[in-house]
Design a protein around this motif. Structure first.
Motif, PDB file in Angstrom:
ATOM      1  N   SER A 247       1.283   3.549  -3.322  1.00 24.69           N
ATOM      2  CA  SER A 247       0.707   4.888  -3.183  1.00 24.69           C
ATOM      3  C   SER A 247       1.715   6.098  -3.560  1.00 24.69           C
ATOM      4  CB  SER A 247       0.331   4.909  -1.550  1.00 24.69           C
ATOM      5  OG  SER A 247      -0.930   4.070  -1.457  1.00 24.69           O
TER       6      SER A 247
ATOM      7  N   VAL B  69      -3.751  -0.455  -7.770  1.00 23.34           N
ATOM      8  CA  VAL B  69      -5.018  -0.689  -6.863  1.00 23.34           C
ATOM      9  C   VAL B  69      -5.517  -2.215  -7.030  1.00 23.34           C
ATOM     10  CG1 VAL B  69      -7.391  -0.049  -6.317  1.00 23.34           C
ATOM     11  CG2 VAL B  69      -5.448   1.711  -6.753  1.00 23.34           C
TER      12      VAL B  69
ATOM     13  N   TRP C 229       1.404   8.422  -6.596  1.00 21.05           N
ATOM     14  CA  TRP C 229       1.524  10.060  -6.154  1.00 21.05           C
ATOM     15  C   TRP C 229       2.438  10.581  -7.323  1.00 21.05           C
ATOM     16  CZ3 TRP C 229      -0.349  14.171  -4.574  1.00 21.05           C
ATOM     17  CH2 TRP C 229       0.687  15.222  -4.226  1.00 21.05           C
TER      18      TRP C 229
ATOM     19  N   VAL D 141       0.823  -1.295   0.136  1.00 19.39           N
ATOM     20  CA  VAL D 141       0.077   0.056  -0.126  1.00 19.39           C
ATOM     21  C   VAL D 141       1.007   1.185  -0.106  1.00 19.39           C
ATOM     22  CG1 VAL D 141      -1.788   1.403   1.316  1.00 19.39           C
ATOM     23  CG2 VAL D 141      -2.118  -1.076   1.060  1.00 19.39           C
TER      24      VAL D 141
END
Length: 239
Positions: A74, A164, A78, A70
């Protein structure tokens, strides 16, 4: 493989062997209670002793990998989204080679070497013709850059969606089996259904094998690379 990769592989194998080896002493083979002619693997010690083992197994091989995935994914998402924000028309990510055909004459934009017929003296470019040519060239560059920006945005969004999905599938695939272990570690009457265990473990194995199918479904670039690898040459199909 490189020396670093070889060391990583050996390190993972050694860690896995050392982590799993205590189970040779923590379990034993006993006759089944209901069918004595069948043998099955049972816990050698009391269930309270194994709570720490199951907790460590849950943290090391489910919670920690999920948390790392995660955080890392992430950060990747970003960075991709941040790159898209700066991917404007003046950004290097959308630069077009071979499109800068401005003339060396100040204030006049035209093709390199001038307009057709200029060298032979047949025609001299007027200011209005230069302005029209510059407008057409600017419009063409704008259209191409808009299309390229749209492609970049779609590519970034596709990668983010894939990240995801990978994290969600990992969490969903391991949750049934891990949940069963946690429940049986604390329940006074352990629940073991052979079909549920078969489903949970099959789901785990499927998670390890579904990534190529996932990449094929969600990545056009992956499909093109596979096509070129199998058939050679540039892909001519609409993949």
């Amino acid at each position: 493989m490189s020396d670093r990769t070889t060391k990583y592989v050996w390190g993972l194998w050694i860690f896995s062997i050392l982590y799993c080896s205590p189970w040779f002493g923590l379990t034993e083979v006993q006759p089944d209670v209901y069918e004595p002619e069948q043998m099955q693997c049972e816990l050698r010690l009391s269930r309270e002793v194994y709570i720490g083992v199951f907790a460590a197994d849950l943290i090391l091989f489910y919670v920690l990998p999920l948390a790392v995935a995660v955080v890392v994914y992430s950060k990747i998402a970003w960075v991709l989204m941040k790159a898209v924000r700066y991917c404007s028309r003046d950004s290097p990510c959308l630069s077009l080679s071979g499109m800068d055909n401005s003339s060396s004459q100040p204030g006049i934009c035209g093709p390199v070497g001038g307009f057709p017929g200029e060298k032979s003296g047949m025609m001299k470019p007027t200011y209005s013709a230069s302005v029209i040519y510059n407008a057409l060239l600017t419009s063409e560059r704008s259209t191409i850059l808009d299309e390229k920006r749209e492609w970049v945005l779609q590519s970034r969004a596709q990668v983010i969606r894939m990240l995801v999905v990978i994290v969600v599938l990992f969490a969903a695939a391991w949750l049934p089996f891990r949940g069963l272990l946690v429940y049986n570690a604390f329940a006074s009457d352990p629940w073991l259904d052979i079909w549920y265990v078969l489903f949970a473990k099959t789901f785990i194995y499927a998670n390890s094998a579904m990534n190529p199918y996932l990449f094929n479904i969600m990545s056009r670039r992956y499909r093109m690379a596979v096509y070129r690898m199998l058939f050679g040459g540039p892909s001519k199909l609409s993949l």
